[in-house]
Motif scaffolding. Sequence first.
Motif, PDB file in Angstrom:
ATOM      1  N   TRP A  55       0.826  -1.202   0.000  1.00  0.00           N
ATOM      2  CA  TRP A  55       0.000   0.000   0.000  1.00  0.00           C
ATOM      3  C   TRP A  55       0.862   1.253   0.000  1.00  0.00           C
ATOM      4  O   TRP A  55       0.520   2.240  -0.644  1.00  0.00           O
ATOM      5  N   SER A  56       1.966   1.230   0.742  1.00  0.00           N
ATOM      6  CA  SER A  56       2.820   2.415   0.779  1.00  0.00           C
ATOM      7  C   SER A  56       3.501   2.652  -0.565  1.00  0.00           C
ATOM      8  O   SER A  56       3.834   3.784  -0.892  1.00  0.00           O
ATOM      9  N   LEU A  57       3.697   1.589  -1.342  1.00  0.00           N
ATOM     10  CA  LEU A  57       4.322   1.751  -2.652  1.00  0.00           C
ATOM     11  C   LEU A  57       3.362   2.309  -3.699  1.00  0.00           C
ATOM     12  O   LEU A  57       3.791   2.983  -4.630  1.00  0.00           O
ATOM     13  N   VAL A  58       2.074   2.033  -3.571  1.00  0.00           N
ATOM     14  CA  VAL A  58       1.121   2.483  -4.582  1.00  0.00           C
ATOM     15  C   VAL A  58       0.323   3.715  -4.150  1.00  0.00           C
ATOM     16  O   VAL A  58      -0.384   4.298  -4.967  1.00  0.00           O
ATOM     17  N   ALA A  59       0.428   4.110  -2.909  1.00  0.00           N
ATOM     18  CA  ALA A  59      -0.368   5.230  -2.402  1.00  0.00           C
ATOM     19  C   ALA A  59       0.211   6.567  -2.850  1.00  0.00           C
ATOM     20  O   ALA A  59       1.429   6.719  -2.975  1.00  0.00           O
ATOM     21  N   ARG A  60      -0.681   7.526  -3.072  1.00  0.00           N
ATOM     22  CA  ARG A  60      -0.217   8.892  -3.350  1.00  0.00           C
ATOM     23  C   ARG A  60       0.396   9.499  -2.103  1.00  0.00           C
ATOM     24  O   ARG A  60       1.352  10.244  -2.171  1.00  0.00           O
ATOM     25  N   ASP A  61      -0.209   9.218  -0.962  1.00  0.00           N
ATOM     26  CA  ASP A  61       0.279   9.726   0.317  1.00  0.00           C
ATOM     27  C   ASP A  61       0.511   8.530   1.248  1.00  0.00           C
ATOM     28  O   ASP A  61      -0.411   8.046   1.890  1.00  0.00           O
ATOM     29  N   PRO A  62       1.746   8.043   1.328  1.00  0.00           N
ATOM     30  CA  PRO A  62       2.016   6.854   2.135  1.00  0.00           C
ATOM     31  C   PRO A  62       2.237   7.131   3.620  1.00  0.00           C
ATOM     32  O   PRO A  62       2.626   6.231   4.362  1.00  0.00           O
ATOM     33  N   THR A  63       1.976   8.343   4.077  1.00  0.00           N
ATOM     34  CA  THR A  63       2.270   8.708   5.464  1.00  0.00           C
ATOM     35  C   THR A  63       1.573   7.784   6.456  1.00  0.00           C
ATOM     36  O   THR A  63       2.200   7.264   7.378  1.00  0.00           O
ATOM     37  N   LYS A  64       0.282   7.554   6.283  1.00  0.00           N
ATOM     38  CA  LYS A  64      -0.456   6.690   7.203  1.00  0.00           C
ATOM     39  C   LYS A  64      -0.009   5.238   7.092  1.00  0.00           C
ATOM     40  O   LYS A  64      -0.006   4.508   8.079  1.00  0.00           O
ATOM     41  N   ASP A  65       0.369   4.812   5.893  1.00  0.00           N
ATOM     42  CA  ASP A  65       0.871   3.447   5.724  1.00  0.00           C
ATOM     43  C   ASP A  65       2.198   3.260   6.451  1.00  0.00           C
ATOM     44  O   ASP A  65       2.462   2.196   7.005  1.00  0.00           O
ATOM     45  N   HIS A  66       3.032   4.287   6.451  1.00  0.00           N
ATOM     46  CA  HIS A  66       4.299   4.197   7.172  1.00  0.00           C
ATOM     47  C   HIS A  66       4.067   4.142   8.683  1.00  0.00           C
ATOM     48  O   HIS A  66       4.778   3.435   9.394  1.00  0.00           O
ATOM     49  N   TRP A  67       3.083   4.886   9.162  1.00  0.00           N
ATOM     50  CA  TRP A  67       2.751   4.810  10.580  1.00  0.00           C
ATOM     51  C   TRP A  67       2.265   3.398  10.918  1.00  0.00           C
ATOM     52  O   TRP A  67       2.664   2.819  11.925  1.00  0.00           O
ATOM     53  N   SER A  68       1.417   2.834  10.077  1.00  0.00           N
ATOM     54  CA  SER A  68       0.912   1.474  10.304  1.00  0.00           C
ATOM     55  C   SER A  68       2.038   0.452  10.257  1.00  0.00           C
ATOM     56  O   SER A  68       2.065  -0.488  11.054  1.00  0.00           O
ATOM     57  N   LEU A  69       2.974   0.627   9.343  1.00  0.00           N
ATOM     58  CA  LEU A  69       4.133  -0.276   9.274  1.00  0.00           C
ATOM     59  C   LEU A  69       4.973  -0.192  10.545  1.00  0.00           C
ATOM     60  O   LEU A  69       5.523  -1.197  10.997  1.00  0.00           O
ATOM     61  N   THR A  70       5.086   0.994  11.112  1.00  0.00           N
ATOM     62  CA  THR A  70       5.817   1.148  12.367  1.00  0.00           C
ATOM     63  C   THR A  70       5.170   0.328  13.474  1.00  0.00           C
ATOM     64  O   THR A  70       5.850  -0.387  14.216  1.00  0.00           O
ATOM     65  N   VAL A  71       3.858   0.384  13.560  1.00  0.00           N
ATOM     66  CA  VAL A  71       3.127  -0.371  14.576  1.00  0.00           C
ATOM     67  C   VAL A  71       3.252  -1.873  14.329  1.00  0.00           C
ATOM     68  O   VAL A  71       3.467  -2.657  15.258  1.00  0.00           O
ATOM     69  N   VAL A  72       3.150  -2.296  13.066  1.00  0.00           N
ATOM     70  CA  VAL A  72       3.286  -3.717  12.738  1.00  0.00           C
ATOM     71  C   VAL A  72       4.705  -4.196  13.057  1.00  0.00           C
ATOM     72  O   VAL A  72       4.893  -5.306  13.566  1.00  0.00           O
ATOM     73  N   GLY A  73       5.708  -3.379  12.778  1.00  0.00           N
ATOM     74  CA  GLY A  73       7.089  -3.738  13.116  1.00  0.00           C
ATOM     75  C   GLY A  73       7.271  -3.921  14.606  1.00  0.00           C
ATOM     76  O   GLY A  73       7.939  -4.862  15.057  1.00  0.00           O
ATOM     77  N   LEU A  74       6.667  -3.036  15.399  1.00  0.00           N
ATOM     78  CA  LEU A  74       6.734  -3.171  16.851  1.00  0.00           C
ATOM     79  C   LEU A  74       6.042  -4.457  17.309  1.00  0.00           C
ATOM     80  O   LEU A  74       6.570  -5.197  18.139  1.00  0.00           O
ATOM     81  N   ALA A  75       4.855  -4.728  16.761  1.00  0.00           N
ATOM     82  CA  ALA A  75       4.127  -5.950  17.124  1.00  0.00           C
ATOM     83  C   ALA A  75       4.915  -7.194  16.742  1.00  0.00           C
ATOM     84  O   ALA A  75       4.958  -8.177  17.497  1.00  0.00           O
ATOM     85  N   LEU A  76       5.557  -7.159  15.576  1.00  0.00           N
ATOM     86  CA  LEU A  76       6.379  -8.287  15.147  1.00  0.00           C
ATOM     87  C   LEU A  76       7.578  -8.459  16.077  1.00  0.00           C
ATOM     88  O   LEU A  76       7.945  -9.584  16.429  1.00  0.00           O
ATOM     89  N   PHE A  77       8.168  -7.348  16.491  1.00  0.00           N
ATOM     90  CA  PHE A  77       9.329  -7.405  17.374  1.00  0.00           C
ATOM     91  C   PHE A  77       8.994  -8.035  18.725  1.00  0.00           C
ATOM     92  O   PHE A  77       9.791  -8.800  19.278  1.00  0.00           O
ATOM     93  N   ILE A  78       7.835  -7.726  19.283  1.00  0.00           N
ATOM     94  CA  ILE A  78       7.490  -8.273  20.604  1.00  0.00           C
ATOM     95  C   ILE A  78       6.723  -9.590  20.520  1.00  0.00           C
ATOM     96  O   ILE A  78       6.457 -10.213  21.549  1.00  0.00           O
ATOM     97  N   SER A  79       6.402 -10.044  19.321  1.00  0.00           N
ATOM     98  CA  SER A  79       5.619 -11.276  19.171  1.00  0.00           C
ATOM     99  C   SER A  79       6.286 -12.533  19.735  1.00  0.00           C
ATOM    100  O   SER A  79       5.578 -13.410  20.245  1.00  0.00           O
ATOM    101  N   PRO A  80       7.615 -12.692  19.691  1.00  0.00           N
ATOM    102  CA  PRO A  80       8.182 -13.902  20.291  1.00  0.00           C
ATOM    103  C   PRO A  80       7.903 -14.028  21.785  1.00  0.00           C
ATOM    104  O   PRO A  80       7.740 -15.137  22.301  1.00  0.00           O
ATOM    105  N   TRP A  81       7.833 -12.906  22.473  1.00  0.00           N
ATOM    106  CA  TRP A  81       7.517 -12.971  23.900  1.00  0.00           C
ATOM    107  C   TRP A  81       6.022 -13.170  24.126  1.00  0.00           C
ATOM    108  O   TRP A  81       5.621 -13.891  25.029  1.00  0.00           O
ATOM    109  N   LEU A  82       5.216 -12.525  23.302  1.00  0.00           N
ATOM    110  CA  LEU A  82       3.767 -12.681  23.437  1.00  0.00           C
ATOM    111  C   LEU A  82       3.316 -14.099  23.068  1.00  0.00           C
ATOM    112  O   LEU A  82       2.440 -14.658  23.709  1.00  0.00           O
TER     113      LEU A  82
END
Length: 133
Positions: A49-76
């Motif tokens: 979505w960030s690659l095809v969007a005219r304004d990827p700002t919100k997609d980058h914010w969402s990717l940041t959250v997904v990256g954080l969730a992925l990072f803590i997922s081994p403990w969860l």
Amino acid sequence: MTTSTRWTGALALILGLVTMSASFWSGTTAAGAGFTLGFGAIASLYALWSLVARDPTKDHWSLTVVGLALFISPWLGQFAGDGAAWTAWVAGAVIMGLAAFAYTHDESANVTAITREQNQSTYEMRARKIRAH
């Protein structure tokens, strides 16, 4: 879209795909396979979505959250001792860092406001052409 945000999306897509495949090639539990497959798919989707969007700002914010969730997922998911945990930690940290950089870059460059203005001028130009006919 700037060049820095384009390579951010492309790299996040690659990392998402690698994370998705970690459930198949790494020795892990069912929870580890599910977390890496799921969060890898979500990261890949937001990266696309960030690659095809005219304004990827919100997609980058969402990717940041997904990256954080992925990072803590081994403990969860309690698969911190498995092979997929390192994939989740490394990919999550890199995705989170890249996406946070791209988000702050987009915000400082006022990408959202510029895109809104471009869309408005395009709309007005098309409306004038329609009225002229």
